[in-house]
Enzyme design. Structure first.
Site, mmCIF file in Angstrom:
data_model
loop_
_atom_site.group_PDB
_atom_site.id
_atom_site.type_symbol
_atom_site.label_atom_id
_atom_site.label_comp_id
_atom_site.label_asym_id
_atom_site.label_seq_id
_atom_site.Cartn_x
_atom_site.Cartn_y
_atom_site.Cartn_z
ATOM 1 N N HIS A 18 0.838 -1.206 0.000
ATOM 2 C CA HIS A 18 0.000 0.000 0.000
ATOM 3 C C HIS A 18 0.878 1.262 0.000
ATOM 4 O O HIS A 18 0.608 2.224 -0.712
ATOM 5 C CB HIS A 18 -0.885 0.054 1.249
ATOM 6 N N LYS A 42 -18.340 -6.169 8.532
ATOM 7 C CA LYS A 42 -17.076 -6.897 8.724
ATOM 8 C C LYS A 42 -16.519 -6.637 10.113
ATOM 9 O O LYS A 42 -16.758 -5.587 10.689
ATOM 10 C CB LYS A 42 -16.039 -6.398 7.718
ATOM 11 N N ARG A 91 -2.082 -6.509 -8.196
ATOM 12 C CA ARG A 91 -0.971 -7.430 -7.955
ATOM 13 C C ARG A 91 -0.959 -8.580 -8.944
ATOM 14 O O ARG A 91 0.052 -8.916 -9.516
ATOM 15 C CB ARG A 91 -1.063 -8.014 -6.537
ATOM 16 N N SER A 129 -2.665 -7.771 3.317
ATOM 17 C CA SER A 129 -2.983 -7.600 4.737
ATOM 18 C C SER A 129 -3.303 -8.944 5.378
ATOM 19 O O SER A 129 -2.972 -9.192 6.539
ATOM 20 C CB SER A 129 -4.168 -6.643 4.905
HETATM 21 P P1 ADP Z 1 -9.772 -3.823 -0.361
HETATM 22 O O1 ADP Z 1 -10.489 -4.532 0.740
HETATM 23 O O2 ADP Z 1 -10.520 -2.638 -0.898
HETATM 24 O O3 ADP Z 1 -9.209 -4.705 -1.466
HETATM 25 P P2 ADP Z 1 -7.033 -3.543 0.558
HETATM 26 O O4 ADP Z 1 -6.575 -2.744 1.734
HETATM 27 O O5 ADP Z 1 -6.806 -5.001 0.607
HETATM 28 O O6 ADP Z 1 -8.543 -3.146 0.385
HETATM 29 O O7 ADP Z 1 -6.338 -2.993 -0.775
HETATM 30 C C1 ADP Z 1 -6.523 -1.673 -1.221
HETATM 31 C C2 ADP Z 1 -5.950 -1.547 -2.626
HETATM 32 O O8 ADP Z 1 -4.545 -1.746 -2.601
HETATM 33 C C3 ADP Z 1 -6.485 -2.553 -3.651
HETATM 34 O O9 ADP Z 1 -6.565 -1.922 -4.911
HETATM 35 C C4 ADP Z 1 -5.429 -3.623 -3.661
HETATM 36 O O10 ADP Z 1 -5.407 -4.327 -4.893
HETATM 37 C C5 ADP Z 1 -4.186 -2.781 -3.494
HETATM 38 N N1 ADP Z 1 -3.076 -3.537 -2.916
HETATM 39 C C6 ADP Z 1 -3.110 -4.360 -1.858
HETATM 40 N N2 ADP Z 1 -1.894 -4.907 -1.611
HETATM 41 C C7 ADP Z 1 -1.059 -4.396 -2.561
HETATM 42 C C8 ADP Z 1 0.332 -4.582 -2.878
HETATM 43 N N3 ADP Z 1 1.098 -5.426 -2.182
HETATM 44 N N4 ADP Z 1 0.841 -3.906 -3.938
HETATM 45 C C9 ADP Z 1 0.044 -3.086 -4.667
HETATM 46 N N5 ADP Z 1 -1.271 -2.868 -4.428
HETATM 47 C C10 ADP Z 1 -1.822 -3.513 -3.398
#
Ligand code: ADP
Length: 165
Positions: A18, A42, A91, A129
């Site tokens: 992120h 959630k 990803r 995460s």
């Molecule tokens: P959500 O529940 O909306 O998917 P996340 O916090 O998991 O929320 O992810 C937010 C955004 O960041 C999404 O677009 C996800 O694809 C992207 N993302 C998550 N992990 C990575 C990473 N390691 N590298 C690049 N983008 C990421």
């Protein structure tokens, strides 16, 4: 033209993946709001206020990045912020499927708001995460040692504390 974007997500917790997207996005847009989505259905590990606080610490050095939380539709939040762009990270091919569906749905709801994707950097593309929540359960020392490869510094101790006791 003032290019304002939001970067919506759960950030439970914020990861190096992120962080990479935010730092790259902050160079592309004039203003970027990291938007913590609050989903009443959630039960997250970190409360929305905790996630906002951690994100603020991680991005304290970026003057054009703000952090906020929101409930309800992401496109409505984007409009309230005056943002015409929603930034997301990609990803894998499986991310692509889900993100494509969501981008189409959001475009139907709000044709004036575009979804823009940045590809994950190779070194962070395996980080999620979910993986991090699993690592933190390994216990204090092992958890701490591994976590620093996956999360920004301010996240490590709060993460260990969640599973201590
Ligand atoms: P959500 O529940 O909306 O998917 P996340 O916090 O998991 O929320 O992810 C937010 C955004 O960041 C999404 O677009 C996800 O694809 C992207 N993302 C998550 N992990 C990575 C990473 N390691 N590298 C690049 N983008 C990421």
């Amino acid at each position: 033209m003032n290019r304002t974007a939001i970067y919506p997500g759960s950030f439970d917790p914020v990861t190096l993946g992120h962080e990479d997207i935010v730092r790259r996005g902050a160079k592309v847009f004039d203003a970027l709001t990291v938007a913590v989505g609050v989903n009443p259905g959630k039960s997250p590990l970190f409360a929305p206020e905790e996630r906002v606080e951690l994100l603020r610490q991680v991005f304290a050095d970026l003057p054009n990045v703000e952090v906020a939380s929101f409930e309800g539709l992401t496109v409505d939040f984007a409009r309230r912020r005056g943002a015409r762009v929603m930034l997301r990270g990609l990803r894998t091919v499986s991310d692509m499927e889900a993100e494509f569906t969501m981008a189409l749905a959001n475009h139907a709801l709000a044709p004036d708001v575009e979804t823009v994707f940045l590809m994950a950097s190779e070194r962070y593309s395996h980080i999620s995460s979910t993986l991090i929540r699993q690592i933190a359960q390994m216990g204090r020392d092992a958890g701490r040692e591994h976590l620093r490869h996956f999360v920004p510094g301010p996240v490590i101790e709060p993460m260990i504390a969640k599973f201590a006791g």
